[in-house]
Design a protein around this motif. Structure first.
Motif: not given
Length: 122
Positions: A26-50
Motif C-alpha cells: 500500500q505504501a509503494i502504491q500510494q507513493s507512486l500514485n501521488e508522486n509519479f504523475g506530479t513528477m511527469l507533469d513538472s518535467w513537462t512544464e520545465a521541458a518547455k524552456t529547457d
C-alpha cells in the motif's frame, strides 16, 4: 527557473518515497500514485524552456509508446488469452475464499498493476 526547480523537487520526492518498505504494498502504491504523475507533469512544464529536459522527456515518451505497442501485441497472442482465461478462473475461485474487503483490495491492486504494465510503468 521555477519550473525546473519544481521538476527537480518532484523527482527528489519520488526518489525519497521510493525508499518505502518493500513489503508494504500500500505504501509503494500510494507513493507512486501521488508522486509519479506530479513528477511527469513538472518535467513537462520545465521541458518547455529547457532543451535537454525536453529531449529526455521525448525519449521517455517514445519508450513508453513503444512499450505500450509491444504490450498491445503481446495481449493479442494466444498465450495471453490462455493467461487471461486462467486469471478469470482464479478470480472466480478467490470470491469463495476471501472476504469482500480482501477482494476489493486485491482487485484495486490488480487493476493498477495492469494499468501500470500496459503503460510501461511496471
Amino acid at each position: 527557473i521555477q519550473s525546473r526547480k519544481a521538476a527537480l523537487d518532484a523527482m527528489e520526492k519520488v526518489l525519497d518515497q521510493a525508499n518505502v518498505n518493500p513489503d508494504d504494498i500500500q505504501a509503494i502504491q500510494q507513493s507512486l500514485n501521488e508522486n509519479f504523475g506530479t513528477m511527469l507533469d513538472s518535467w513537462t512544464e520545465a521541458a518547455k524552456t529547457d532543451r535537454t529536459l525536453s529531449n529526455l522527456l521525448t525519449t521517455v515518451n517514445e519508450q513508453t509508446a513503444a512499450w505500450q505497442e509491444a504490450t498491445g501485441r503481446l495481449l493479442k497472442t494466444r498465450s495471453a488469452s490462455i493467461f487471461l482465461d486462467g486469471a478469470s478462473r482464479i478470480q472466480a475461485r478467490a470470491k469463495t475464499l476471501f472476504s469482500k474487503d480482501q477482494l476489493n483490495i486485491a482487485n484495486e491492486i490488480g487493476s493498477k498493476f495492469t494499468k501500470a504494465f500496459t503503460e510501461g510503468d511496471a
